[in-house]
Design a protein around this motif. Structure first.
Motif, PDB file in Angstrom:
ATOM      1  N   GLY A 158      23.232 -18.310 -22.376  1.00  0.00           N
ATOM      2  CA  GLY A 158      22.753 -18.057 -22.928  1.00  0.00           C
ATOM      3  C   GLY A 158      21.223 -18.946 -23.461  1.00  0.00           C
ATOM      4  N   ASN A 197      18.796 -17.931 -21.389  1.00  0.00           N
ATOM      5  CA  ASN A 197      17.799 -16.678 -21.464  1.00  0.00           C
ATOM      6  C   ASN A 197      16.779 -17.049 -22.523  1.00  0.00           C
ATOM      7  OD1 ASN A 197      18.437 -15.445 -18.371  1.00  0.00           O
ATOM      8  ND2 ASN A 197      20.833 -15.257 -19.690  1.00  0.00           N
ATOM      9  N   THR A 217      24.592 -17.119 -27.750  1.00  0.00           N
ATOM     10  CA  THR A 217      25.355 -16.024 -26.962  1.00  0.00           C
ATOM     11  C   THR A 217      24.413 -14.598 -27.296  1.00  0.00           C
ATOM     12  OG1 THR A 217      27.040 -16.164 -28.263  1.00  0.00           O
ATOM     13  CG2 THR A 217      27.601 -16.734 -26.589  1.00  0.00           C
ATOM     14  N   ASP A 247      21.575 -13.776 -25.283  1.00  0.00           N
ATOM     15  CA  ASP A 247      22.105 -13.685 -24.421  1.00  0.00           C
ATOM     16  C   ASP A 247      22.814 -12.404 -23.906  1.00  0.00           C
ATOM     17  OD1 ASP A 247      22.741 -14.042 -21.251  1.00  0.00           O
ATOM     18  OD2 ASP A 247      24.995 -14.408 -21.719  1.00  0.00           O
ATOM     19  N   HIS A 287      17.149 -13.710 -16.049  1.00  0.00           N
ATOM     20  CA  HIS A 287      18.181 -14.785 -15.198  1.00  0.00           C
ATOM     21  C   HIS A 287      18.293 -15.135 -13.300  1.00  0.00           C
ATOM     22  CE1 HIS A 287      20.349 -11.672 -18.256  1.00  0.00           C
ATOM     23  NE2 HIS A 287      21.463 -13.274 -17.694  1.00  0.00           N
ATOM     24  N   THR A 344      27.849 -12.156 -22.981  1.00  0.00           N
ATOM     25  CA  THR A 344      27.517 -12.790 -22.096  1.00  0.00           C
ATOM     26  C   THR A 344      28.302 -10.570 -21.454  1.00  0.00           C
ATOM     27  OG1 THR A 344      30.210 -12.579 -20.803  1.00  0.00           O
ATOM     28  CG2 THR A 344      28.466 -14.760 -20.854  1.00  0.00           C
TER      29      THR A 344
END
Length: 383
Positions: free
Chosen positions: A281, A284, A195, A198, A266, A146
């Motif tokens: 994540g 996305n 992640t 992401d 997003h 993030t």
């Protein structure tokens, strides 16, 4: 490798640097921090290590860990109660995006007279907060995704509205960050993959956004290259500290770059996460190629420049293939139906996406029907 950075805030980079958290607190005049983390991290040795370091520095430290993967307003409210009950003066946020967002939101709202929702990222809502009552945050990420450790916002679910709300204030930026790759080595492969994608989504959408921010463009480019060089490695071998460090850096860079703007990935992932409680994540990651294809008519020349920078043939299809191959190598599902159960909510998701603040950064102003079409394509695997 160790370094001290002051952009966009103070960042301590390197293995083992969690040991310096006591000195950091002292430098900021912090005596009684509340550690905000999630239930999983609270059961791991790294949490006990952090508590021990704080106690050795004579800090009056307690913790709060009642946080969902998509943190809610109730989670923040409960955290505020713990903060006030312990007479704390700061927050140490330890964990992935959920813990960091919740920790920053607790620090923002704990001493305010307004509500959390009064600080949604709309208009001049920041004026609703007294900046002198916002307490400092030290952020310690345990995932590379993030980049919330260098963000001025937190994503919090308003459960009554089934909506992810961006809570924003410039002073939500943590006063210090510790990027310690040793804290990420135990992250499971599937979470490392999600992640990491992401982080890629942040830089990729920042690169494609039409906003004017040349510095962010440069940061986005290098972040994308770092993800390409290191993500598959950390998924395959989670103990690779060097690649773990570079993924933490890529994640932080992505969050710095998206000041330029985000986009349709997003705008869709936020309502999908709120309605289905799915991992942000991963959403996305699955949506990425379908959004790229939907934006192709506007972003093709820019994607060609990006492809050349990361060592691919300078054309859109080469970059799309690179994304698809990276996803396959780290076991990201190809279709959305692998993540959520498709139902009649897609029309509503499309309408929510249009209203999501991230939609304003997309190269094309999609309608609700066009967002719905992207979702359908993502479910059916239509590229």
């Amino acid at each position: 490798m160790k370094a001290n950075w002051n952009y966009p805030t103070q960042v301590l980079v390197g293995a083992g640097r969690i040991s310096e958290v006591g000195a950091l607190c002292e430098s900021h005049g912090i005596r009684a921090p509340l550690i905000v983390t999630d239930p999983g991290i609270a059961s791991l040795p790294m949490f006990a290590q952090l508590v021990s370091i704080c106690q050795a520095s004579s800090l009056a430290v307690l913790s709060f860990s009642n946080i969902k993967p998509n943190p809610t307003g109730q989670n923040v409210e409960d955290g505020v109660m713990s903060f006030l009950a312990g007479n704390h003066d700061a927050v140490i946020a330890l964990g992935g995006g959920s813990a960091l967002d919740a920790g920053k939101s607790i620090a923002l709202i704990a001493r305010q007279s307004c509500s959390l929702w009064d600080l949604e990222d709309l208009g001049d809502n920041t004026r609703n907060a007294d900046p002198n009552k916002i307490v400092p945050v030290i952020a310690i990420p345990t995932t590379a995704g993030t980049g919330s450790e260098v963000g001025r916002a937190g994503l919090i679910v308003n459960e009554s509205e089934q909506r992810k709300v961006i809570i924003f204030h410039p002073k939500m930026m943590p006063v210090s960050v510790i990027l310690d790759p040793e804290l990420t080595t135990g992250l499971p492969a599937h979470l490392t993959a999600a992640t990491g994608m992401d982080a890629l989504s942040h830089s990729l959408e920042a690169w494609c956004s039409p906003g004017f921010h040349p510095m962010a463009e440069g940061i986005a480019l290098e972040s994308i290259r770092l993800v390409g060089a290191h993500l598959e490695q950390v998924v395959t071998d989670g103990t690779n500290v060097d690649s773990r460090l570079h993924m933490l850096v890529a994640s932080m860079m992505g969050a710095t770059a998206f000041q330029r703007g985000l986009g349709a990935m997003h705008a869709l992932a936020h309502p999908l996460g709120a309605v289905y409680d799915a991992h942000h994540g991963l959403l996305n990651a699955v949506l990425m190629p379908y959004v790229l294809q939907a934006n192709r008519s506007v972003i093709e020349a820019r994607i060609c420049r990006l492809a050349a920078y990361i060592g691919q043939d300078s054309n859109f299809n080469a970059f799309l293939d690179w994304v698809l191959q990276l996803r396959a190598a780290i076991n990201i599902p190809h279709t959305l139906e692998s993540v959520i159960e498709r139902n009649d909510s897609f029309e509503r998701i499309g309408e929510m996406a249009v209203l999501d603040p991230s939609a304003s950064g997309n190269p094309i102003a999609f309608s609700a029907a066009e967002y719905q079409k992207i979702l359908i394509n993502a479910c059916e695997g239509n590229l």
